[in-house]
Design a protein around this motif. Structure first.
Motif, PDB file in Angstrom:
ATOM      1  N   ARG A 256       0.672  -1.561   0.231  1.00  0.00           N
ATOM      2  CA  ARG A 256      -0.019   0.181   0.364  1.00  0.00           C
ATOM      3  C   ARG A 256       0.781   1.208  -0.224  1.00  0.00           C
ATOM      4  NH1 ARG A 256      -5.276   0.782   3.748  1.00  0.00           N
ATOM      5  NH2 ARG A 256      -5.499  -1.047   1.728  1.00  0.00           N
ATOM      6  N   ASP A 257       1.612   1.576   0.807  1.00  0.00           N
ATOM      7  CA  ASP A 257       2.863   2.608   1.469  1.00  0.00           C
ATOM      8  C   ASP A 257       3.974   2.234   0.679  1.00  0.00           C
ATOM      9  OD1 ASP A 257       2.853   1.590   3.879  1.00  0.00           O
ATOM     10  OD2 ASP A 257       1.939   2.969   4.866  1.00  0.00           O
ATOM     11  N   GLY A 258       4.645   0.931   0.538  1.00  0.00           N
ATOM     12  CA  GLY A 258       5.509   0.719   0.612  1.00  0.00           C
ATOM     13  C   GLY A 258       6.504   0.110   2.122  1.00  0.00           C
ATOM     14  N   VAL A 259       5.409   0.305   2.745  1.00  0.00           N
ATOM     15  CA  VAL A 259       6.506   0.196   3.992  1.00  0.00           C
ATOM     16  C   VAL A 259       5.795  -1.366   4.615  1.00  0.00           C
ATOM     17  CG1 VAL A 259       6.946   0.855   6.391  1.00  0.00           C
ATOM     18  CG2 VAL A 259       6.830   2.422   4.479  1.00  0.00           C
ATOM     19  N   ALA A 260       6.459  -2.375   4.860  1.00  0.00           N
ATOM     20  CA  ALA A 260       6.245  -3.550   5.466  1.00  0.00           C
ATOM     21  C   ALA A 260       6.218  -3.209   7.285  1.00  0.00           C
ATOM     22  CB  ALA A 260       7.579  -4.560   5.285  1.00  0.00           C
ATOM     23  N   LYS A 261       4.891  -3.615   7.379  1.00  0.00           N
ATOM     24  CA  LYS A 261       5.250  -2.951   8.885  1.00  0.00           C
ATOM     25  C   LYS A 261       4.720  -4.800   9.721  1.00  0.00           C
ATOM     26  CE  LYS A 261       2.028   0.773   7.716  1.00  0.00           C
ATOM     27  NZ  LYS A 261       2.647   0.938   6.604  1.00  0.00           N
ATOM     28  N   ASP A 262       5.024  -4.255  10.777  1.00  0.00           N
ATOM     29  CA  ASP A 262       4.901  -5.110  12.101  1.00  0.00           C
ATOM     30  C   ASP A 262       3.596  -6.542  11.898  1.00  0.00           C
ATOM     31  OD1 ASP A 262       7.532  -5.633  12.632  1.00  0.00           O
ATOM     32  OD2 ASP A 262       7.639  -3.869  14.110  1.00  0.00           O
ATOM     33  N   ILE A 263       3.010  -6.684  11.802  1.00  0.00           N
ATOM     34  CA  ILE A 263       1.578  -7.888  12.620  1.00  0.00           C
ATOM     35  C   ILE A 263       1.378  -8.107  13.781  1.00  0.00           C
ATOM     36  CG2 ILE A 263      -0.059  -9.347  11.378  1.00  0.00           C
ATOM     37  CD1 ILE A 263       1.190  -9.955   8.818  1.00  0.00           C
ATOM     38  N   LEU A 264       0.200  -7.532  14.459  1.00  0.00           N
ATOM     39  CA  LEU A 264       0.650  -7.701  15.665  1.00  0.00           C
ATOM     40  C   LEU A 264      -0.850  -8.609  16.249  1.00  0.00           C
ATOM     41  CD1 LEU A 264       2.058  -4.958  17.929  1.00  0.00           C
ATOM     42  CD2 LEU A 264       3.201  -7.094  17.501  1.00  0.00           C
ATOM     43  N   LEU A 265      -0.844 -10.068  16.898  1.00  0.00           N
ATOM     44  CA  LEU A 265      -2.742 -10.228  16.909  1.00  0.00           C
ATOM     45  C   LEU A 265      -2.531 -10.589  18.275  1.00  0.00           C
ATOM     46  CD1 LEU A 265      -2.355 -13.099  14.502  1.00  0.00           C
ATOM     47  CD2 LEU A 265      -3.002 -11.077  14.393  1.00  0.00           C
ATOM     48  N   TYR A 266      -4.118 -10.229  18.495  1.00  0.00           N
ATOM     49  CA  TYR A 266      -4.389 -10.726  20.480  1.00  0.00           C
ATOM     50  C   TYR A 266      -5.286 -11.673  20.361  1.00  0.00           C
ATOM     51  CZ  TYR A 266      -6.152 -10.024  24.874  1.00  0.00           C
ATOM     52  OH  TYR A 266      -5.882  -9.956  26.149  1.00  0.00           O
ATOM     53  N   ALA A 267      -5.881 -12.738  20.183  1.00  0.00           N
ATOM     54  CA  ALA A 267      -6.367 -13.782  20.671  1.00  0.00           C
ATOM     55  C   ALA A 267      -7.291 -13.567  22.024  1.00  0.00           C
ATOM     56  CB  ALA A 267      -6.297 -15.119  20.876  1.00  0.00           C
ATOM     57  N   LEU A 268      -8.986 -13.966  21.219  1.00  0.00           N
ATOM     58  CA  LEU A 268     -10.052 -12.944  22.407  1.00  0.00           C
ATOM     59  C   LEU A 268     -10.507 -13.449  22.994  1.00  0.00           C
ATOM     60  CD1 LEU A 268     -11.871  -9.741  20.057  1.00  0.00           C
ATOM     61  CD2 LEU A 268     -10.215  -9.680  22.457  1.00  0.00           C
ATOM     62  N   THR A 269     -10.678 -15.189  22.688  1.00  0.00           N
ATOM     63  CA  THR A 269     -10.925 -16.512  23.412  1.00  0.00           C
ATOM     64  C   THR A 269      -9.828 -17.658  23.465  1.00  0.00           C
ATOM     65  OG1 THR A 269     -11.913 -16.853  21.522  1.00  0.00           O
ATOM     66  CG2 THR A 269     -13.346 -15.600  22.233  1.00  0.00           C
ATOM     67  N   PRO A 270      -9.612 -18.438  23.855  1.00  0.00           N
ATOM     68  CA  PRO A 270      -9.207 -19.546  23.632  1.00  0.00           C
ATOM     69  C   PRO A 270      -8.801 -20.384  22.567  1.00  0.00           C
ATOM     70  CG  PRO A 270     -10.245 -19.838  25.850  1.00  0.00           C
ATOM     71  CD  PRO A 270     -10.543 -18.757  25.044  1.00  0.00           C
ATOM     72  N   ASP A 271     -10.178 -20.391  22.102  1.00  0.00           N
ATOM     73  CA  ASP A 271     -10.925 -21.701  20.988  1.00  0.00           C
ATOM     74  C   ASP A 271     -10.378 -21.009  19.471  1.00  0.00           C
ATOM     75  OD1 ASP A 271     -13.014 -20.043  21.064  1.00  0.00           O
ATOM     76  OD2 ASP A 271     -13.698 -22.168  21.531  1.00  0.00           O
ATOM     77  N   TRP A 272      -9.768 -19.073  19.352  1.00  0.00           N
ATOM     78  CA  TRP A 272     -10.319 -19.249  18.789  1.00  0.00           C
ATOM     79  C   TRP A 272      -9.569 -19.526  16.786  1.00  0.00           C
ATOM     80  CZ3 TRP A 272      -5.153 -17.995  16.151  1.00  0.00           C
ATOM     81  CH2 TRP A 272      -4.414 -18.112  16.151  1.00  0.00           C
ATOM     82  N   ARG A 273      -8.580 -20.297  16.859  1.00  0.00           N
ATOM     83  CA  ARG A 273      -7.559 -20.965  16.661  1.00  0.00           C
ATOM     84  C   ARG A 273      -9.363 -21.775  15.321  1.00  0.00           C
ATOM     85  NH1 ARG A 273      -2.438 -21.069  15.018  1.00  0.00           N
ATOM     86  NH2 ARG A 273      -1.633 -20.793  16.542  1.00  0.00           N
ATOM     87  N   GLU A 274     -10.096 -22.624  16.329  1.00  0.00           N
ATOM     88  CA  GLU A 274     -10.684 -23.918  15.998  1.00  0.00           C
ATOM     89  C   GLU A 274     -12.471 -23.062  15.427  1.00  0.00           C
ATOM     90  OE1 GLU A 274      -9.201 -24.390  18.786  1.00  0.00           O
ATOM     91  OE2 GLU A 274      -7.919 -25.801  18.851  1.00  0.00           O
ATOM     92  N   THR A 275     -12.607 -21.425  15.819  1.00  0.00           N
ATOM     93  CA  THR A 275     -13.413 -20.918  16.013  1.00  0.00           C
ATOM     94  C   THR A 275     -12.906 -21.359  13.546  1.00  0.00           C
ATOM     95  OG1 THR A 275     -14.104 -20.413  17.247  1.00  0.00           O
ATOM     96  CG2 THR A 275     -14.380 -19.233  15.332  1.00  0.00           C
ATOM     97  N   LEU A 276     -11.317 -19.912  13.508  1.00  0.00           N
ATOM     98  CA  LEU A 276     -11.139 -19.531  12.461  1.00  0.00           C
ATOM     99  C   LEU A 276     -10.973 -20.318  11.407  1.00  0.00           C
ATOM    100  CD1 LEU A 276      -9.105 -16.260  13.873  1.00  0.00           C
ATOM    101  CD2 LEU A 276     -11.598 -16.274  13.018  1.00  0.00           C
ATOM    102  N   GLY A 277     -10.597 -21.720  11.786  1.00  0.00           N
ATOM    103  CA  GLY A 277     -10.469 -23.158  11.008  1.00  0.00           C
ATOM    104  C   GLY A 277     -11.592 -23.370  10.861  1.00  0.00           C
ATOM    105  N   ALA A 278     -11.985 -23.908  11.155  1.00  0.00           N
ATOM    106  CA  ALA A 278     -13.807 -24.702  10.682  1.00  0.00           C
ATOM    107  C   ALA A 278     -14.294 -23.913   9.471  1.00  0.00           C
ATOM    108  CB  ALA A 278     -14.935 -24.041  11.465  1.00  0.00           C
ATOM    109  N   GLU A 279     -14.056 -25.335   9.027  1.00  0.00           N
ATOM    110  CA  GLU A 279     -14.154 -25.061   6.939  1.00  0.00           C
ATOM    111  C   GLU A 279     -15.455 -24.847   7.132  1.00  0.00           C
ATOM    112  OE1 GLU A 279     -12.453 -25.531   4.234  1.00  0.00           O
ATOM    113  OE2 GLU A 279     -10.619 -26.030   5.619  1.00  0.00           O
ATOM    114  N   PRO A 280     -16.375 -24.222   5.747  1.00  0.00           N
ATOM    115  CA  PRO A 280     -17.631 -24.704   5.815  1.00  0.00           C
ATOM    116  C   PRO A 280     -18.523 -25.212   5.325  1.00  0.00           C
ATOM    117  CG  PRO A 280     -16.690 -22.958   4.102  1.00  0.00           C
ATOM    118  CD  PRO A 280     -15.394 -23.398   4.998  1.00  0.00           C
ATOM    119  N   PRO A 281     -19.828 -25.066   5.051  1.00  0.00           N
ATOM    120  CA  PRO A 281     -20.443 -26.999   4.333  1.00  0.00           C
ATOM    121  C   PRO A 281     -20.022 -26.397   2.986  1.00  0.00           C
ATOM    122  CG  PRO A 281     -22.249 -24.884   5.452  1.00  0.00           C
ATOM    123  CD  PRO A 281     -20.782 -24.561   6.289  1.00  0.00           C
TER     124      PRO A 281
END
Length: 765
Positions: A256-281
């Protein structure tokens, strides 16, 4: 066509275009509202998803699928410069406790004072300004009971795609598109530059993230599970985020602007990975809609592929047509020596989204359409070895030969659908793998291993795939067929679990020494009186000439008892059909002798003869493998990794099926017009090439006649008593036909450009 997660079929596109044409003054906002109501396109909170719909309409307009009117702005939105709000900025320094009560208040309305405060502070003191929040959004104003406003935080929908973030989450593209709504982005975080209080920023972050899920869910009926943000490393170190337990996962690409920015993440729930990784039907097998009037056979076979990038689809169509036009050529040869097309093909097979399973899935869907047109469909499965010993630099290959020859390569186990007449309908399943060179001695301990840890598992997986096809084709009976290697008790168990599932027909392995009533089944059946005979034509193989023979047929109802390792399983009800070549027809003392076991009822001689004929059709898959190896030259493919070879194999398998399909279709439907297979340019070029005249026939020849001509281009002699051309002559002829067609199109284009009328047609073939 899927756009922005919604399917736009031809009827819906026609309806939208009719609405636009009928009301030229209709704004895109009004059109998007109507479209959302037609499709019931709503967010979880029940609101119409107008912006998503508007984006989809804009994409369709850009692709020239829809012709929309020019955009009209129906209201003026006040910009940031119109905000005039005087705010007293405190000068604060000291400890956190000295600030009094700290509150984080959400902005309820864009017309409220808090909204103006947030925009004013961001516009004046944030280095990026206030910016524009799009889509779902939340804004918070930070206040101190003693000093007043201290800062602002804003949140909006998560970024569409981030390589390092997506890698950290580990979700597939389907999961990302379905679950991205659970990811939100912290776009702005401002603590006023006049406020110098240690730990204030991390404290505010913690307070905000504690209430953010509830506020977001209350507004959008969607509870987020992950928050992301981006930190410019040239300006900040992200200390407050890291102090609040945010995790760095990499950098952005900086497009976007030529600057590679650091990506920071914060999990709001313990099972966030399972929720996001769930395959749609996904739509079940046979439930996807075929393309209407596909422009080419490649679109017909691959048009339902689950690629969201249209460029990948177009690349696939081109590669398939190139491979079909030059079956025996290398990738550069198939691409006509064009450097861009060649490099595009190599990049295509190196794409991690491109796998053999992904490529064959739409072909299996197309095969379903053909399967449903028949009452009985045979589905033989078989394993073949792909020896790539001449390409030792390819990574990921495994042993495929004996310890002495040290051959390396891959194993391919596939299942193909055939009509009872032997016409191939398509590949239903394919499994390709490399053996682990470190896994030695497995053969000696195989009896102590469960079938899930054996290669024999391939038979069960393929049968389950056929069972899925059977469920989606209730008016068709599918018969799964296997050779002696498939004689495993677990396969019969799988076949008898569902009485409405596919039938099973397996040639018994004599080494299993299966018994019935204490007597070896082979001895028991051979002692029975002959029930009848069956004529059989044996094709040539190697030095063995083709011949006709007579088989004695015996059949009986049997019970198959489980082996010792499966003592808990009961006996299985089945039928045995035993055939043996009559002595006067035996050559070299090696008679044809088969013991066929089937779950399909056999109560008459006609049933038994039909089961023998079903098994004979299993030879078709061996012809297919020969076409795949010799016709498509898959063993000459040179790619750096085994996974890339497998992806390339996905295209080659469909090309080989098409060549084989043409061979058998001409024998099953000889009088059909050749337009069922060939395009107008192809059959006209074919006629001109064979007759050596620049004038094509007025009417297309029959399919059998066209196949004869293609075979002649590949070396078929067309003698009076010769059988129809085989796959070898056809795949060679098709290569020359592709070149002839290209030249024919060029010549016709030149004539059209020069204003010369097209040549008259010949009177007949």
């Amino acid at each position: 066509m899927v756009v922005c997660g919604r399917d736009f079929d031809s009827q819906m596109i026609s309806r939208i275009q009719a609405e636009v044409d009928g009301e030229p003054g209709l704004s895109r906002r009004q059109l998007s509202r109507q479209k959302c109501e037609w499709m019931d396109w709503r967010a979880p909170n029940g609101r119409l998803q107008e912006m998503s719909c508007r984006k989809a309409l804009r994409k369709l307009h850009r692709r020239k699928i829809l012709n929309l009117s020019e955009r009209k702005r129906i209201c003026a939105v006040a910009g940031s410069d119109s905000v005039r709000l005087e705010i007293e900025i405190p000068e604060v320094s000291g400890r956190l406790e000295e600030l009094g009560e700290i509150t984080v208040s959400p902005v309820i309305s864009r017309h409220s004072r808090d909204s103006k405060v947030a925009r004013t502070l961001l516009q004046r003191y944030h280095y990026l300004g206030a910016g524009k929040l799009r889509g779902a959004q939340m804004r918070y104003v930070v206040r101190s009971s003693r000093w007043g406003e201290l800062g602002v935080l804003t949140f909006s929908s998560g970024a569409w795609a981030l390589k390092q973030r997506d890698k950290h989450i580990g979700w597939s593209e389907d999961a990302r598109r379905a679950n991205l709504q659970y990811v939100i982005s912290n776009d702005r975080f401002l603590i006023l530059p006049t406020v110098h209080v240690k730990n204030l920023a991390s404290h505010v972050l913690a307070m905000t993230l504690k209430r953010l899920p509830d506020d977001w869910e209350q507004r959008y009926a969607m509870r987020p599970v992950l928050v992301e943000t981006f930190v410019d490393p040239n300006r900040f170190e992200g200390t407050c985020y890291r102090a609040a337990n945010w995790v760095g996962v990499g950098k952005t690409a900086g497009r976007r602007d030529g600057v590679a920015k650091d990506i920071l993440l914060y999990a709001l729930t313990p099972d966030w990975r399972e929720t996001l990784g769930a395959e749609p039907p996904r739509p079940g097998l046979g439930q996807t809609v075929r393309l209407e009037s596909p422009p080419s056979w490649a679109h017909e076979e691959f048009g339902r592929i689950r690629f969201y990038d249209e460029r990948l689809k177009e690349r696939l169509y081109r590669i398939a047509q190139d491979f079909y036009g030059c079956t025996e050529g290398s990738i550069p040869q198939a691409c006509g020596g064009d450097k861009a097309r060649t490099m595009g093909a190599y990049r295509f097979f190196q794409n991690p989204k491109v796998t053999m399973d992904v490529l064959l899935a739409p072909h299996a869907e197309a095969a379903m359409d053909r399967i449903r047109q028949h009452a009985i469909v045979l589905a033989p499965q078989d394993t073949t070895t792909l020896n790539y010993s001449t390409h030792p630099m390819t990574q990921g290959l495994g042993p495929v030969g004996t310890k002495r020859d040290q051959s390396i390569g891959l194993l391919l186990h596939d299942t193909m659908a055939f009509t009872e007449e032997g016409t191939p309908l398509g590949v239903l399943d394919a499994q390709c793998w490399a053996r682990d060179p470190k896994d030695k001695g497995k053969r000696e301990r195989r009896k102590n291993l469960p079938i899930e840890q054996k290669e024999s598992q391939k038979w069960l997986r393929s049968f389950r795939k056929v069972a899925e096809v059977q469920k989606a084709s209730p008016n068709t009976k599918l018969i799964c067929i296997g050779d002696r290697e498939s004689d495993v008790f677990e396969l019969f168990l799988e076949a008898t679990r569902d009485p409405n599932g596919p039938g099973l027909l397996v040639r018994m392995n004599r080494a299993t020494r299966r018994k019935v009533a204490g007597i070896l089944l082979w001895d028991s059946m051979s002692a029975r009186p002959v029930d009848g005979t069956r004529w059989l034509h044996i094709p040539h193989s190697g030095n063995r000439k083709s011949r006709d023979t007579i088989l004695d047929v015996r059949f009986a109802e049997v019970e198959l008892k489980p082996p010792k390792r499966l003592k808990a399983c009961g006996a299985i009800h089945a039928w045995a059909v035993y055939v043996r070549e009559q002595d006067q027809y035996v050559i070299d003392g090696d008679p044809i002798e088969w013991m066929l076991l089937t779950t399909v009822e056999v109560t008459t001689l006609e049933h038994a003869q039909q089961r023998v004929q079903w098994y004979v059709r299993r030879w078709g898959i061996e012809v297919y493998h020969r076409t795949l190896k010799s016709g498509c030259r898959i063993l000459d493919r040179q790619l750096g990794e085994a996974s890339h070879l497998q992806a390339c194999l996905g295209v080659d398998m469909v090309v080989a099926w098409r060549v084989f399909h043409l061979t058998m279709l001409a024998r099953e439907m000889p009088n059909a017009p050749c337009t069922v297979y060939f395009t107008d340019d192809e059959w006209k070029a074919l006629c001109c090439y064979i007759t050596k005249k620049p004038i094509p026939h007025q009417e297309p020849p029959s399919l059998a006649a066209a196949v004869d001509m293609v075979g002649a281009m590949g070396g078929y002699l067309r003698r009076k008593n010769d059988p129809p051309p085989g796959t070898q002559a056809l795949w060679r002829g098709l290569q020359r036909l592709d070149t002839a067609t290209e030249m024919y199109v060029i010549c016709m284009s030149m004539l059209a450009a020069s204003g010369v009328p097209p040549p008259l047609h010949q009177s007949g073939p």
